[in-house]
Motif scaffolding. Structure first.
Motif: not given
Length: 285
Positions: A7-10, A68-74, A29-30
């Protein structure tokens, strides 16, 4: 091997947008977590994109978007008086959603006693991430963005502030994004790491103005202010006290030497040298 769910925020901003483009180009996939779906950029590449709408302050929407996300950029939220509360709400949602790894864009001088007042906000967010129940984290402690040097100047081309002869090791936005991309592509290699992201050298604002003048063709110069002058010159904007404190303390933190440290973390993570101020300001050919 099952592909990590990223996941990617911003994603409508300069850091998150570059990260999203890089991941999709790499075939990953993002899921883009955005406040306004109409502003999502077009992304080309073999990777697939889905979009979830949420705001950091909305725990329920964030929890659903993170599911369902494993890793996320906050990417740190927009400057606001209650930004730490917004961050905490989002971090708690990530923990509740079972996100295993948060990558947070923090600040190079983050501490409970940072001269730069917003550095204290980043420290508080880091501490909350550590205590949240999210299994792993990576903190990207960015110096001030070198890209913004020309924008520090007023219409008269003068950069004014109480920075004295202090130095800052400004970092390229592109380098922050590239480090974040590398971490998201292989988060296990960066578990619980803290990286200080800087350019290859530290410079005074007078030196920065000289470089910007040479590269951009616009004549800039630095004019030191006293604290009294700094507050007076910013009073005309009618900004709230916390915002004025943040503006002024950017410069006093430079004067205190809290932004002078040069790190090789950009090179260590990306495998190539960090961009210099001249690199950043030189127009793409």
């Amino acid at each position: 091997m099952t592909q990590l769910r990223i996941g990617v925020t911003g994603a409508t901003g300069r850091v998150g947008g570059r990260v999203a483009r890089s991941l999709v180009s790499a075939g990953r996939d993002v899921r883009l977590l955005v406040r306004d779906a109409s502003r999502v950029p077009g992304l080309e590449g073999p990777g697939r994109v889905d979009v979830a709408v949420c705001e950091y302050r909305d725990g329920g929407a964030s929890r659903r978007a993170l599911d369902g996300l494993d890793v996320v950029l906050m990417v740190s939220g927009a400057e606001a008086e209650d930004r730490v509360d917004e961050h905490r709400t989002f971090v708690d949602a990530a923990a509740a959603a079972g996100v295993g790894h948060l990558v947070y864009t923090s600040f190079a001088g983050a501490s409970a006693t940072s001269t730069f007042t917003l550095g204290r906000d980043h420290w508080a967010t880091e501490q909350h991430v550590r205590a949240s129940g999210v299994a792993h984290h990576t903190f990207l402690r960015d110096n001030l963005y070198a890209d913004f040097v020309p924008f520090l100047a007023g219409e008269d081309g003068v950069i004014r502030g109480p920075a004295g002869e202090g130095r800052m090791a400004g970092v390229a936005i592109a380098d922050v994004a590239d480090v974040a991309t590398a971490v998201l592509l292989d988060p296990d290699a960066h578990r619980d790491a803290t990286y200080v992201l800087t350019g290859p050298e530290a410079f005074t604002l007078a030196e920065a103005a000289a470089v910007a003048s040479r590269v951009t063709g616009r004549t800039l110069r630095y004019e030191p202010e006293t604290l009294e002058e700094a507050y007076a010159s910013r009073a005309r904007y009618g900004a709230p006290d916390w915002q004025v404190e943040a503006w002024v303390s950017t410069y006093t933190a430079i004067a205190a030497g809290e932004m002078a440290r040069v790190s090789d973390d950009v090179a260590r993570v990306t495998g190539r040298p960090a961009r210099s101020l001249e690199d950043v300001l030189t127009p793409a050919g």
